[in-house]
Design a protein around this motif. Structure first.
Motif, PDB file in Angstrom:
ATOM      1  N   GLU A 159      10.704   4.754   3.266  1.00  0.00           N
ATOM      2  CA  GLU A 159      11.870   4.676   4.152  1.00  0.00           C
ATOM      3  C   GLU A 159      11.567   5.210   5.552  1.00  0.00           C
ATOM      4  N   GLN A 160      10.603   6.121   5.663  1.00  0.00           N
ATOM      5  CA  GLN A 160      10.251   6.690   6.961  1.00  0.00           C
ATOM      6  C   GLN A 160       9.573   5.681   7.877  1.00  0.00           C
ATOM      7  N   LEU A 161       8.988   4.644   7.318  1.00  0.00           N
ATOM      8  CA  LEU A 161       8.290   3.674   8.143  1.00  0.00           C
ATOM      9  C   LEU A 161       9.231   2.986   9.124  1.00  0.00           C
ATOM     10  N   ALA A 162      10.503   2.914   8.766  1.00  0.00           N
ATOM     11  CA  ALA A 162      11.483   2.320   9.676  1.00  0.00           C
ATOM     12  C   ALA A 162      11.677   3.162  10.931  1.00  0.00           C
ATOM     13  N   ASP A 163      11.234   4.433  10.895  1.00  0.00           N
ATOM     14  CA  ASP A 163      11.359   5.311  12.063  1.00  0.00           C
ATOM     15  C   ASP A 163      10.236   5.111  13.076  1.00  0.00           C
ATOM     16  N   ILE A 164       9.220   4.312  12.717  1.00  0.00           N
ATOM     17  CA  ILE A 164       8.114   4.065  13.635  1.00  0.00           C
ATOM     18  C   ILE A 164       8.462   2.864  14.514  1.00  0.00           C
ATOM     19  N   PRO A 165       8.593   3.046  15.818  1.00  0.00           N
ATOM     20  CA  PRO A 165       8.824   1.887  16.689  1.00  0.00           C
ATOM     21  C   PRO A 165       7.696   0.873  16.537  1.00  0.00           C
ATOM     22  N   ALA A 166       8.032  -0.395  16.585  1.00  0.00           N
ATOM     23  CA  ALA A 166       7.036  -1.438  16.358  1.00  0.00           C
ATOM     24  C   ALA A 166       5.870  -1.334  17.335  1.00  0.00           C
ATOM     25  N   HIS A 167       6.139  -0.892  18.575  1.00  0.00           N
ATOM     26  CA  HIS A 167       5.055  -0.842  19.563  1.00  0.00           C
ATOM     27  C   HIS A 167       4.107   0.330  19.327  1.00  0.00           C
ATOM     28  N   TRP A 168       4.419   1.196  18.363  1.00  0.00           N
ATOM     29  CA  TRP A 168       3.487   2.257  17.981  1.00  0.00           C
ATOM     30  C   TRP A 168       2.540   1.814  16.871  1.00  0.00           C
ATOM     31  N   LEU A 169       2.766   0.673  16.292  1.00  0.00           N
ATOM     32  CA  LEU A 169       1.953   0.195  15.181  1.00  0.00           C
ATOM     33  C   LEU A 169       0.963  -0.840  15.695  1.00  0.00           C
ATOM     34  N   HIS A 170      -0.308  -0.463  15.735  1.00  0.00           N
ATOM     35  CA  HIS A 170      -1.346  -1.365  16.217  1.00  0.00           C
ATOM     36  C   HIS A 170      -2.212  -1.899  15.076  1.00  0.00           C
ATOM     37  N   TYR A 171      -2.315  -1.152  13.986  1.00  0.00           N
ATOM     38  CA  TYR A 171      -3.007  -1.606  12.790  1.00  0.00           C
ATOM     39  C   TYR A 171      -2.711  -0.620  11.668  1.00  0.00           C
ATOM     40  N   ALA A 172      -3.069  -1.006  10.433  1.00  0.00           N
ATOM     41  CA  ALA A 172      -2.923  -0.128   9.273  1.00  0.00           C
ATOM     42  C   ALA A 172      -4.165  -0.270   8.408  1.00  0.00           C
ATOM     43  N   GLN A 173      -4.457   0.767   7.624  1.00  0.00           N
ATOM     44  CA  GLN A 173      -5.647   0.770   6.774  1.00  0.00           C
ATOM     45  C   GLN A 173      -5.246   0.637   5.305  1.00  0.00           C
ATOM     46  N   ILE A 174      -5.910  -0.271   4.617  1.00  0.00           N
ATOM     47  CA  ILE A 174      -5.567  -0.540   3.216  1.00  0.00           C
ATOM     48  C   ILE A 174      -6.680  -0.072   2.275  1.00  0.00           C
ATOM     49  N   CYS A 175      -6.256   0.437   1.137  1.00  0.00           N
ATOM     50  CA  CYS A 175      -7.126   0.804   0.016  1.00  0.00           C
ATOM     51  C   CYS A 175      -6.185   1.148  -1.128  1.00  0.00           C
ATOM     52  N   ASP A 176      -6.727   1.628  -2.225  1.00  0.00           N
ATOM     53  CA  ASP A 176      -5.892   2.078  -3.338  1.00  0.00           C
ATOM     54  C   ASP A 176      -6.462   3.392  -3.853  1.00  0.00           C
ATOM     55  N   GLY A 177      -5.705   4.054  -4.723  1.00  0.00           N
ATOM     56  CA  GLY A 177      -6.135   5.314  -5.306  1.00  0.00           C
ATOM     57  C   GLY A 177      -5.461   5.538  -6.643  1.00  0.00           C
ATOM     58  N   PRO A 178      -6.036   6.398  -7.471  1.00  0.00           N
ATOM     59  CA  PRO A 178      -5.463   6.652  -8.796  1.00  0.00           C
ATOM     60  C   PRO A 178      -4.143   7.412  -8.718  1.00  0.00           C
ATOM     61  N   ALA A 179      -3.394   7.362  -9.808  1.00  0.00           N
ATOM     62  CA  ALA A 179      -2.108   8.053  -9.852  1.00  0.00           C
ATOM     63  C   ALA A 179      -2.279   9.566  -9.750  1.00  0.00           C
ATOM     64  N   GLN A 180      -3.323  10.095 -10.363  1.00  0.00           N
ATOM     65  CA  GLN A 180      -3.563  11.539 -10.313  1.00  0.00           C
ATOM     66  C   GLN A 180      -4.198  11.901  -8.979  1.00  0.00           C
ATOM     67  N   ARG A 181      -3.496  12.735  -8.231  1.00  0.00           N
ATOM     68  CA  ARG A 181      -3.950  13.093  -6.889  1.00  0.00           C
ATOM     69  C   ARG A 181      -4.769  14.375  -6.927  1.00  0.00           C
ATOM     70  N   PRO A 182      -5.778  14.488  -6.074  1.00  0.00           N
ATOM     71  CA  PRO A 182      -6.499  15.757  -5.968  1.00  0.00           C
ATOM     72  C   PRO A 182      -5.547  16.879  -5.549  1.00  0.00           C
ATOM     73  N   THR A 183      -5.842  18.076  -5.984  1.00  0.00           N
ATOM     74  CA  THR A 183      -4.957  19.219  -5.720  1.00  0.00           C
ATOM     75  C   THR A 183      -5.512  20.167  -4.665  1.00  0.00           C
ATOM     76  N   THR A 184      -6.703  19.889  -4.155  1.00  0.00           N
ATOM     77  CA  THR A 184      -7.304  20.732  -3.121  1.00  0.00           C
ATOM     78  C   THR A 184      -7.687  19.867  -1.930  1.00  0.00           C
ATOM     79  N   ASN A 185      -7.834  20.510  -0.763  1.00  0.00           N
ATOM     80  CA  ASN A 185      -8.282  19.768   0.415  1.00  0.00           C
ATOM     81  C   ASN A 185      -9.662  19.161   0.187  1.00  0.00           C
ATOM     82  N   GLU A 186     -10.534  19.920  -0.480  1.00  0.00           N
ATOM     83  CA  GLU A 186     -11.876  19.405  -0.753  1.00  0.00           C
ATOM     84  C   GLU A 186     -11.813  18.135  -1.607  1.00  0.00           C
TER      85      GLU A 186
END
Length: 268
Positions: free
Chosen positions: A175-202
């Motif tokens: 829902e937050q993406l609607a807060d980005i003005p269109a002229h601020w969006l020049h490209y986006a990066q795509i990939c995927d990741g597992p459901a379990q997220r890492p719990t540390t910065n490392e």
């Protein structure tokens, strides 16, 4: 239909001229190149100090028709000095690049706003946008923080880079993406990741730099994410996976990454 760029991190061992050739062989419209490292000693291809490689890259662009879309990367820390990046901008203009990936490392957000605004001003004569990427281990941890900084700087070439993995790991919301003005969006990066997220910065950094999944293999709701972005937004295919690239070869991996990306973006 959007255009697709082969991100440097997907084929980090390839120099810029090789990136252009690889993108051409595997069906991409454009490529990204990393001119400055993510950390001291990390892989980067400093075309500012390598005129021979710059000439070779320009020649491969002419031969293949593949363009350079984005440049990596500029970090804004507390001692940021925009003047040292002028050769970077000059090379970017020679390559015809459009966007620069910007990371924010300064915990003082007011100072970061000032430095980010100065960066935008310095880049504008070169036709470059400053695309601030939010990453959960940096001082720009999530979309809300990126929105604040780019809005406060209020520059015409400011922008926000949405990376699917960082979007998911930062607990940002569709829902937050609607807060980005269109002229601020020049490209986006795509990939995927597992459901379990890492719990540390490392763990987050390791997963982001060397263990991403092909779109559709993981648990990120990419179709819903891309439905919330402009339909013609250029797509950077950033899918590093050290083990699988070694097994498959970089060309097969780059080709598989493009097919998987299109499967999520074009069949919504």
């Amino acid at each position: 239909m959007p255009t697709y760029a082969l991100a440097q991190l997907t084929a980090l061992a390839c120099n810029p001229a090789q990136m252009v050739d690889l993108a051409a062989r595997t069906g991409y419209d454009q490529a990204g190149v990393r001119l400055l490292p993510v950390a001291p000693g990390a892989v980067a291809y400093n075309l500012m100090d390598d005129p021979a490689l710059l000439r070779e890259t320009l020649a491969r662009m002419d031969d293949t028709g593949v363009k350079i879309f984005d440049l990596e990367l500029i970090r804004i820390g507390e001692g940021f000095d925009v003047e040292r990046y002028l050769p970077f901008f000059e090379v970017g203009a020679r390559l015809g690049a459009q966007a620069v990936l910007v990371a924010g490392d300064d915990p003082d957000h007011a100072r970061m706003v000032d430095h980010y605004a100065a960066l935008c001003d310095a880049m504008q004569p070169y036709g470059l946008s400053a695309d601030l990427e939010f990453m959960p281990w940096t001082a720009v941890r999530d979309l809300d923080t990126a929105l604040h900084i780019v809005n406060a700087a209020d520059r015409p070439n400011g922008g926000i880079l949405v990376d699917a993995l960082h979007f998911d790991r930062s607990n940002s919301r569709i829902e937050q993406l609607a807060d980005i003005p269109a002229h601020w969006l020049h490209y986006a990066q795509i990939c995927d990741g597992p459901a379990q997220r890492p719990t540390t910065n490392e763990g987050l950094i390791k997963a982001a730099r060397s263990e991403r999944l092909l779109p559709g293999e993981g648990a990120i709701d990419l179709k819903r994410l891309w439905q919330a972005l402009p339909q013609d937004l250029p797509v950077s295919v950033e899918i590093p996976h050290d083990v699988r690239v070694a097994q498959m070869g970089v060309e097969a991996w780059a080709r598989a990454a493009l097919v998987a990306a299109k499967g999520q973006v074009e069949y919504l």
